[in-house]
Enzyme design. Sequence first.
Site, PDB file in Angstrom:
ATOM      1  N   ILE A   7     -13.951 -26.137  12.381  1.00 45.63           N
ATOM      2  CA  ILE A   7     -15.385 -26.470  13.187  1.00 45.63           C
ATOM      3  C   ILE A   7     -16.053 -25.118  13.018  1.00 45.63           C
ATOM      4  O   ILE A   7     -17.057 -24.649  12.625  1.00 45.63           O
ATOM      5  CB  ILE A   7     -15.420 -27.307  14.317  1.00 45.63           C
ATOM      6  CG1 ILE A   7     -14.883 -28.589  14.064  1.00 45.63           C
ATOM      7  CG2 ILE A   7     -16.505 -27.116  14.982  1.00 45.63           C
ATOM      8  CD1 ILE A   7     -14.356 -29.318  15.388  1.00 45.63           C
ATOM      9  N   GLY A   8     -15.316 -23.976  13.646  1.00 46.48           N
ATOM     10  CA  GLY A   8     -15.756 -22.777  14.221  1.00 46.48           C
ATOM     11  C   GLY A   8     -16.276 -22.053  12.870  1.00 46.48           C
ATOM     12  O   GLY A   8     -17.442 -21.254  12.851  1.00 46.48           O
ATOM     13  N   SER A  27     -13.474 -32.395  23.237  1.00 43.50           N
ATOM     14  CA  SER A  27     -12.743 -33.322  22.542  1.00 43.50           C
ATOM     15  C   SER A  27     -13.154 -34.591  23.223  1.00 43.50           C
ATOM     16  O   SER A  27     -13.172 -34.783  24.484  1.00 43.50           O
ATOM     17  CB  SER A  27     -11.284 -33.082  22.316  1.00 43.50           C
ATOM     18  OG  SER A  27     -10.714 -34.048  21.711  1.00 43.50           O
ATOM     19  N   TYR A  44      -2.687 -30.867  25.238  1.00 44.59           N
ATOM     20  CA  TYR A  44      -4.015 -30.688  24.702  1.00 44.59           C
ATOM     21  C   TYR A  44      -5.074 -31.806  25.452  1.00 44.59           C
ATOM     22  O   TYR A  44      -5.989 -31.343  25.756  1.00 44.59           O
ATOM     23  CB  TYR A  44      -4.032 -31.423  23.240  1.00 44.59           C
ATOM     24  CG  TYR A  44      -5.405 -31.104  22.458  1.00 44.59           C
ATOM     25  CD1 TYR A  44      -5.560 -29.758  21.798  1.00 44.59           C
ATOM     26  CD2 TYR A  44      -6.350 -31.910  22.354  1.00 44.59           C
ATOM     27  CE1 TYR A  44      -6.790 -29.536  21.369  1.00 44.59           C
ATOM     28  CE2 TYR A  44      -7.410 -31.920  21.568  1.00 44.59           C
ATOM     29  CZ  TYR A  44      -7.693 -30.572  21.055  1.00 44.59           C
ATOM     30  OH  TYR A  44      -9.025 -30.441  20.356  1.00 44.59           O
TER      31      TYR A  44
END
Length: 338
Positions: A20-21, A144, A157
């Site tokens: 994504i980055g 997320s 996470y």
Amino acid sequence: MQLKPISQQVVAVVGASSGIGRDTAVKFAQRGAKVVVAARSELGLKSLVEEIQGFGGDAIYVVADVSDFQQVKAIADKAVAKYGRLDTWVHAAATGILAPFEKITPEEFERVVDVTLMGQVYGAMAALPYLKQEGRGALIHISSMEGRRSLPLQSPYSTAKHGLEGFLEALRVELEHEKWPISVTSILPSVINTPFYNKVRTKLGVKPTGIPPYYDPSLVADAILYVAEHPTRDFIVGDVGRVLDALQRVSPSLVDSVLAAIGFVGQRTNEPKSEDAPDNVFEPINGYDRVEGDFKNLIIPSFSDWWDMNPTLKWGAIGLAALGIAAFLGGWHDGKDV
């Protein structure tokens, strides 16, 4: 709150070597922003800057491990030293371990939280003084859907993403109280086809996967660019994420049951992978400096994202639908009385 047009922005993208980055950094540069990209993978950053400069974009890179505040601060400092200011901070860096909780060591759990939560906190700490110096700006944090609903086999996470949501809520209200025109956005992607599942540690005996379906990384990048110009509190990416969010609000126990049925087999592929295989939990790994992961065949389109980026049309359609329903019910009621 008014944010600058992207073409006038200086943007830092943290966690930019892949996924994504990386896609986000390219799109900001294509729109005319000056971009500072950061990650642990210097090879990935070099290739990204070369790609951006190849089409005439303006970009520099900073190698940084986000678990170290001084390294994160250096990203913001270099952006201002090079370009004179900082307008938007995008923080996407994360890592993970897929394993039953009882198989995760304290050091592993702590590391995931240090990178995936504390890295985001350090990013806000580093960027905020410069955004306040400009008198406005945007903090865009990539969370997320696991910040809304935890998954089995991903406890570190999920913990980090829940912590991020709590942090952003507190920070947002503090800035509102102080009347700073700084937008604080949480981007909440569904399962996205990036190299994340190639790079994380697994103790499942196989290569892990997100629970399908997947969405294209470009959807998340488009959402990030949208909120960089339009102050937005939260932005869920992917229709499945919006459905999951609604179900979690209505009946968490129902979601528990669904995940008990599909959450374990759904996160395993048939490809063997040892827990000793290289991963990016403590050190960067080479070979995955790209946007897409290995699950392109599982990608589906998303329709609700477009509506959220076109709120006037969205609410107009909702209003027309409401009027139509009211008219129908009114006619039906009149018909019954005849």
